[in-house]
Design a protein around this motif. Sequence first.
Motif, short mmCIF file in Angstrom:
data_model
loop_
_atom_site.label_atom_id
_atom_site.label_comp_id
_atom_site.label_asym_id
_atom_site.label_seq_id
_atom_site.Cartn_x
_atom_site.Cartn_y
_atom_site.Cartn_z
N GLU A 261 16.08 59.17 64.35
CA GLU A 261 16.15 58.23 63.23
C GLU A 261 15.31 58.69 62.05
OE1 GLU A 261 16.91 54.16 65.83
OE2 GLU A 261 14.86 54.77 65.39
N LEU A 262 14.29 59.48 62.33
CA LEU A 262 13.43 60.02 61.26
C LEU A 262 13.97 61.35 60.72
CD1 LEU A 262 10.00 59.28 62.95
CD2 LEU A 262 10.91 58.14 60.92
N ASP A 263 15.17 61.72 61.16
CA ASP A 263 15.81 62.98 60.74
C ASP A 263 15.01 64.21 61.16
OD1 ASP A 263 18.09 61.80 59.62
OD2 ASP A 263 17.05 61.46 57.71
N ILE A 264 14.37 64.11 62.33
CA ILE A 264 13.66 65.26 62.89
C ILE A 264 14.64 65.98 63.81
CG2 ILE A 264 11.79 65.99 64.41
CD1 ILE A 264 10.20 63.61 63.42
N ASP A 265 14.98 67.21 63.44
CA ASP A 265 15.94 67.97 64.25
C ASP A 265 15.20 68.87 65.24
OD1 ASP A 265 15.02 70.15 62.77
OD2 ASP A 265 16.80 70.24 61.51
N SER A 266 15.97 69.61 66.01
CA SER A 266 15.37 70.44 67.06
C SER A 266 14.43 71.50 66.49
CB SER A 266 16.47 71.09 67.92
OG SER A 266 17.32 71.87 67.12
#
Length: 84
Positions: A36-41
Amino acid sequence: MPTLAPADIKPRLVTLLSEKFGLPEDEILAGATFDELDIDSLVLVELSLLVRKELGVVLAEGDLQSSFQIEDAVAVVAAKGAQA
């Protein structure tokens, strides 16, 4: 190395996420997932490297998941720190 308590880990993780990745602390603390915080891998890998550098805790790839909230990440770091 002394065991890190969750109460010590959480503010440091929040600070890392806020300062290094520009995330609003209030959203992190409100229980938003990393997804939801747009933190990707890629950011999770970078965060793992920062945790190693800043806290001395080695996280394997995949230890942090995009479905995690900050509390989940704190629990993983605390568990891995206790194993060290």
